[in-house]
Design an enzyme around this catalytic site. Structure first.
Site: not given
Ligand code: BJW
Length: 248
Positions: A119, A193
């Protein structure tokens, strides 16, 4: 001794090609806010208001204020024991890759070398003008806080963080490499994640489809928990060092 630690170590011990997929939870113990969950960033801000091209077009200053705030927090953050254990894991296995969704750069700061940033990286800035050299050649900028927001490029257009927003494609080199790793690794550790954001969330499923094993480490169960080989609940900064100890 928790039997899940022993099981994880046994799975890893026989592997030559190990991959790790990390999310925001791996940096939580460094004081970097996660996105979802109790103290997540999305509790106070709507994702679509800040992490989308539409949001930037509508209010680039607001989006940059958010990134300025996060850059301030991350500039003070130090790699935690989870990051450090992943550095040691990279040294143990013949083939090792760390695929991260995080944009904080802490895996590099800790010392991991084989890192795939899915990302982007919030320390890089790129120009929004497709005809500008800085569109394809982002520049690192560590100024905290950025004094002028939104920052402008030499060409006069706005600069944006070189991160992947909702609806945007992931960097082709990074996602292609990640797919190749997922198809070929023997074990994938999925750490901190929520596994809701695609396409990153599909990588562990690709590992499983290709006969690899998946071990999840998270504070709480996720969408993946029912399909992984082993799910260990707890803090990454406590669990990873204990697994590492069993491998040394
Ligand atoms: C601990 C802990 C400790 C806490 N020890 N654990 C197919 C189906 C449905 C939707 C889509 C699909 N394909 C694409 C999409 C759309 C979209 C998407 O996925 N939407 C969903 C939300 C439904 N995806 C996109 O748009 C992506 N692009 C793409 O696929 O392009 C082609 C396309 C576009 C449109 C349609 C179809 C195809 C791009 C995604 C970009 C994500 N960007 C972000 C922001 C980045 C910039 C920034 O940081 O400012 O990325 S959003 C945010 O979420 C960030 C993260 O990298 C990402 C993931 O989050 P993560 O890392 O999992 O964090 P959390 O907070 O969710 O979880 C933390 C976890 O840690 C928790 O579980 C806690 O329990 C745990 N935890 N402390 C261990 N100490």
């Amino acid at each position: 001794m928790n039997s899940k630690f022993v099981l994880s170590a046994n799975i890893l011990k026989d592997a030559e090609f190990v991959a790790v997929l990390t999310g925001a939870g791996v940096s939580a113990e460094s004081g970097v806010p996660t996105f979802r969950g109790k103290d997540g960033l999305w509790k106070n801000f709507r994702a679509e208001d800040l992490a989308s091209p539409e949001a930037f077009k509508k209010d680039p200053k607001l989006v940059w204020e958010w990134y300025n705030w996060r850059r301030g927090i991350i500039s003070k953050a130090k790699p935690n024991p989870a990051h450090m254990a992943l550095v040691e894991l990279e040294k143990i296995f013949k083939d090792f890759y760390l695929i991260t969704q995080n944009v904080d750069g802490l895996h590099f700061k800790a010392g991991n070398k084989k890192v795939v940033e899915l990302h982007g990286n919030l320390w890089r800035l790129k120009c929004i003008n497709k005809n500008c050299y800085r569109f394809d050649n982002p520049i690192y900028n560590y100024e905290v806080p950025l004094k002028k927001i939104p920052p402008t490029c030499e060409c006069g257009y706005l600069m944006r963080p070189d991160v992947v927003w909702f609806g945007e494609s992931l960097p082709p080199d990074a996602i292609n490499k990640a797919y190749e790793i997922a198809e070929n690794c023997e074990v994938m550790l999925v750490v901190g994640t929520s596994a809701v954001v695609q396409p990153a969330a599909s990588l562990p499923l690709i590992v499983a489809q290709n006969g690899g094993k998946v071990i999840e480490i998270n504070l709480e169960p996720t969408y993946l928990s029912s399909v992984v080989n082993l799910s260990i609940l707890g803090k990454a900064g406590e669990i990873l060092p204990r697994i590492l100890d069993l491998l040394m």
